[in-house]
Design a protein around this motif. Sequence first.
Motif, mmCIF file in Angstrom:
data_model
loop_
_atom_site.group_PDB
_atom_site.id
_atom_site.type_symbol
_atom_site.label_atom_id
_atom_site.label_comp_id
_atom_site.label_asym_id
_atom_site.label_seq_id
_atom_site.Cartn_x
_atom_site.Cartn_y
_atom_site.Cartn_z
ATOM 1 N N ILE A 116 -1.300 -5.388 -13.501
ATOM 2 C CA ILE A 116 -2.055 -4.737 -12.429
ATOM 3 C C ILE A 116 -3.300 -4.016 -12.950
ATOM 4 C CG2 ILE A 116 -1.890 -2.951 -10.623
ATOM 5 C CD1 ILE A 116 -0.520 -5.644 -9.977
ATOM 6 N N ALA A 117 -3.133 -3.318 -14.093
ATOM 7 C CA ALA A 117 -4.268 -2.561 -14.626
ATOM 8 C C ALA A 117 -5.394 -3.496 -15.065
ATOM 9 C CB ALA A 117 -3.799 -1.717 -15.801
ATOM 10 N N SER A 118 -5.078 -4.761 -15.357
ATOM 11 C CA SER A 118 -6.104 -5.690 -15.854
ATOM 12 C C SER A 118 -6.722 -6.526 -14.733
ATOM 13 C CB SER A 118 -5.524 -6.636 -16.901
ATOM 14 O OG SER A 118 -4.419 -6.118 -17.537
ATOM 15 N N ARG A 119 -6.318 -6.270 -13.478
ATOM 16 C CA ARG A 119 -6.877 -7.085 -12.384
ATOM 17 C C ARG A 119 -8.250 -6.562 -11.960
ATOM 18 N NH1 ARG A 119 -3.733 -8.760 -7.084
ATOM 19 N NH2 ARG A 119 -3.135 -6.575 -7.030
ATOM 20 N N TRP A 120 -9.173 -7.480 -11.769
ATOM 21 C CA TRP A 120 -10.503 -7.206 -11.212
ATOM 22 C C TRP A 120 -10.736 -8.209 -10.100
ATOM 23 C CZ3 TRP A 120 -13.589 -3.156 -12.694
ATOM 24 C CH2 TRP A 120 -13.149 -2.443 -13.823
ATOM 25 N N GLN A 163 -10.920 0.493 9.541
ATOM 26 C CA GLN A 163 -10.908 1.942 9.313
ATOM 27 C C GLN A 163 -9.513 2.509 9.533
ATOM 28 O OE1 GLN A 163 -14.275 3.060 11.762
ATOM 29 N NE2 GLN A 163 -15.611 3.016 9.984
ATOM 30 N N GLU A 164 -8.826 1.960 10.530
ATOM 31 C CA GLU A 164 -7.445 2.409 10.778
ATOM 32 C C GLU A 164 -6.512 1.948 9.657
ATOM 33 O OE1 GLU A 164 -5.019 2.089 14.555
ATOM 34 O OE2 GLU A 164 -7.028 1.529 15.244
ATOM 35 N N ALA A 165 -6.749 0.709 9.195
ATOM 36 C CA ALA A 165 -5.844 0.110 8.202
ATOM 37 C C ALA A 165 -5.971 0.767 6.833
ATOM 38 C CB ALA A 165 -6.138 -1.389 8.080
ATOM 39 N N GLU A 166 -7.147 1.299 6.524
ATOM 40 C CA GLU A 166 -7.427 1.758 5.162
ATOM 41 C C GLU A 166 -6.429 2.815 4.673
ATOM 42 O OE1 GLU A 166 -11.407 3.160 4.530
ATOM 43 O OE2 GLU A 166 -11.223 2.906 2.352
ATOM 44 N N THR A 167 -6.051 3.736 5.551
ATOM 45 C CA THR A 167 -5.115 4.797 5.157
ATOM 46 C C THR A 167 -3.791 4.186 4.697
ATOM 47 O OG1 THR A 167 -6.051 5.891 7.076
ATOM 48 C CG2 THR A 167 -4.236 7.022 5.984
ATOM 49 N N SER A 176 -3.496 -12.181 4.054
ATOM 50 C CA SER A 176 -3.572 -11.053 5.001
ATOM 51 C C SER A 176 -4.223 -9.846 4.326
ATOM 52 C CB SER A 176 -2.184 -10.694 5.539
ATOM 53 O OG SER A 176 -1.273 -10.530 4.480
ATOM 54 N N GLY A 177 -3.945 -9.659 3.018
ATOM 55 C CA GLY A 177 -4.562 -8.542 2.305
ATOM 56 C C GLY A 177 -6.074 -8.710 2.233
ATOM 57 N N ASP A 178 -6.551 -9.936 1.960
ATOM 58 C CA ASP A 178 -8.007 -10.171 1.914
ATOM 59 C C ASP A 178 -8.641 -9.912 3.276
ATOM 60 O OD1 ASP A 178 -7.968 -10.838 -0.735
ATOM 61 O OD2 ASP A 178 -8.197 -13.002 -0.450
ATOM 62 N N LEU A 179 -7.960 -10.359 4.347
ATOM 63 C CA LEU A 179 -8.513 -10.133 5.693
ATOM 64 C C LEU A 179 -8.651 -8.636 5.970
ATOM 65 C CD1 LEU A 179 -6.611 -12.638 8.027
ATOM 66 C CD2 LEU A 179 -8.975 -12.783 7.219
ATOM 67 N N LEU A 180 -7.607 -7.888 5.578
ATOM 68 C CA LEU A 180 -7.646 -6.436 5.804
ATOM 69 C C LEU A 180 -8.766 -5.794 4.980
ATOM 70 C CD1 LEU A 180 -3.824 -5.689 5.811
ATOM 71 C CD2 LEU A 180 -5.384 -5.151 7.674
ATOM 72 N N ARG A 181 -8.863 -6.190 3.711
ATOM 73 C CA ARG A 181 -9.886 -5.572 2.853
ATOM 74 C C ARG A 181 -11.292 -5.907 3.360
ATOM 75 N NH1 ARG A 181 -5.697 -6.468 -0.770
ATOM 76 N NH2 ARG A 181 -6.226 -8.646 -1.104
ATOM 77 N N GLN A 182 -11.459 -7.124 3.901
ATOM 78 C CA GLN A 182 -12.751 -7.516 4.466
ATOM 79 C C GLN A 182 -13.081 -6.620 5.670
ATOM 80 O OE1 GLN A 182 -12.610 -11.474 6.020
ATOM 81 N NE2 GLN A 182 -14.381 -12.051 4.843
ATOM 82 N N VAL A 228 -8.477 -0.628 -4.330
ATOM 83 C CA VAL A 228 -8.132 0.799 -4.196
ATOM 84 C C VAL A 228 -6.632 1.033 -4.360
ATOM 85 C CG1 VAL A 228 -10.086 1.405 -2.698
ATOM 86 C CG2 VAL A 228 -7.911 0.680 -1.668
ATOM 87 N N ASP A 229 -5.826 -0.032 -4.225
ATOM 88 C CA ASP A 229 -4.373 0.159 -4.301
ATOM 89 C C ASP A 229 -3.791 -0.363 -5.622
ATOM 90 O OD1 ASP A 229 -4.800 -2.531 -3.771
ATOM 91 O OD2 ASP A 229 -3.333 -2.671 -2.154
ATOM 92 N N ASP A 230 -4.636 -0.519 -6.645
ATOM 93 C CA ASP A 230 -4.143 -1.104 -7.895
ATOM 94 C C ASP A 230 -3.843 -0.085 -8.993
ATOM 95 O OD1 ASP A 230 -3.489 -3.702 -7.576
ATOM 96 O OD2 ASP A 230 -5.332 -4.557 -8.382
ATOM 97 N N ASP A 231 -3.681 1.201 -8.642
ATOM 98 C CA ASP A 231 -3.189 2.118 -9.672
ATOM 99 C C ASP A 231 -1.655 2.035 -9.693
ATOM 100 O OD1 ASP A 231 -2.136 4.756 -8.083
ATOM 101 O OD2 ASP A 231 -3.730 3.680 -7.065
ATOM 102 N N GLU A 232 -1.058 2.516 -10.789
ATOM 103 C CA GLU A 232 0.381 2.304 -10.984
ATOM 104 C C GLU A 232 1.227 2.933 -9.874
ATOM 105 O OE1 GLU A 232 1.697 2.784 -15.016
ATOM 106 O OE2 GLU A 232 3.778 3.062 -14.364
ATOM 107 N N GLU A 233 0.862 4.160 -9.464
ATOM 108 C CA GLU A 233 1.658 4.849 -8.433
ATOM 109 C C GLU A 233 1.650 4.069 -7.116
ATOM 110 O OE1 GLU A 233 3.849 7.345 -8.587
ATOM 111 O OE2 GLU A 233 3.424 6.901 -10.686
#
Length: 240
Positions: free
Chosen positions: A148-152, A57-61, A41-47, A185-190
């Motif tokens: 998380i910090a090492s994911r690409w 555009q709505e989901a991004e926030t 579901s995350g891949d579908l949203l990011r696509q 975009v959501d892979d920072d620690e916070e």
Amino acid sequence: MATREFKKAARIILVGAPGVGKGTQAERLMKRYPQLSAVSSGDLLRQSVRNKAPLGQEAETFIRAGNLVPDDMILKLILDELQSKRWVSSGSSVTDAAPAEPSKNPSASFILDGFPRTAAQASRLDSLIPINLVVSLITPVNIILSRIASRWVHAPSGRVYNTDFNAPKHSGKDDVTGEPLTKRVDDDEETWKSRLKKFDETSQPLLEHYHKKGVLWTVKGNSSDEITPKLFQEFETRFA
Ligand code: G5P
Ligand code: MG
């Protein structure tokens, strides 16, 4: 790795904290069982975000904030995907009282990674297609955080790498296309902590929903390599 065949249709959900390895396990399962395909579901949203679709555009926030996107939004996206893959019939809607009898053919096997995420989403999915195995993946959160910090990622395909664990053949490049890898975009620690908080709030009722249906199975490990053989063993017993 030797491939194996299913004798029964497997309709599987992967549930687990952000970064636990749902995508990693889905990929390994598809390599071992070629009849399986997976939808994240995350891949579908990011696509959808990348394509600048109105829903994206709505989901991004919500994604940027580490929140769940509203149920109606994710349900529409998932229903479209399930119908386009013919896993549910095109006449189905999420308000149907009882699902049509699902195909018993092993080629109709699938994994849903990251959906449903709430008990409400699970009830809506029940009205589309019955799931016959829910895998709850558990790894201590302090171990996950360090990943998380090492994911690409290769955004167009959703392929996931990790500089410590699953490095690309050429630094910063996708193994298949050679295109550049990027960060989510959501892979920072916070943001990861917000995602984890959401997971903690929603996962118990979700797992309880499936426990009551008798389809919940839990697997624990400190690494994906520890979990994979346990998953394969369970799949052999249930579906092969
Ligand atoms: P996503 O995309 O579903 P999350 O947060 O559930 O995102 P995520 O981050 O994709 O899950 P994962 O798939 O569980 O994690 O983990 P992974 O990618 O396989 O592994 C993480 C990293 O660790 C990788 O770099 C991998 O190589 C590495 N790794 C794996 N195993 C090991 C190991 O053993 N050791 C080491 N060292 N490394 C390892 O959802 C994103 C957002 O979309 C929305 C929400 O906003 C959500 O926050 N969303 C939904 N909203 C509402 N309802 C839904 N159903 C939604 N679905 C998505
Ligand atoms: Mg994932």
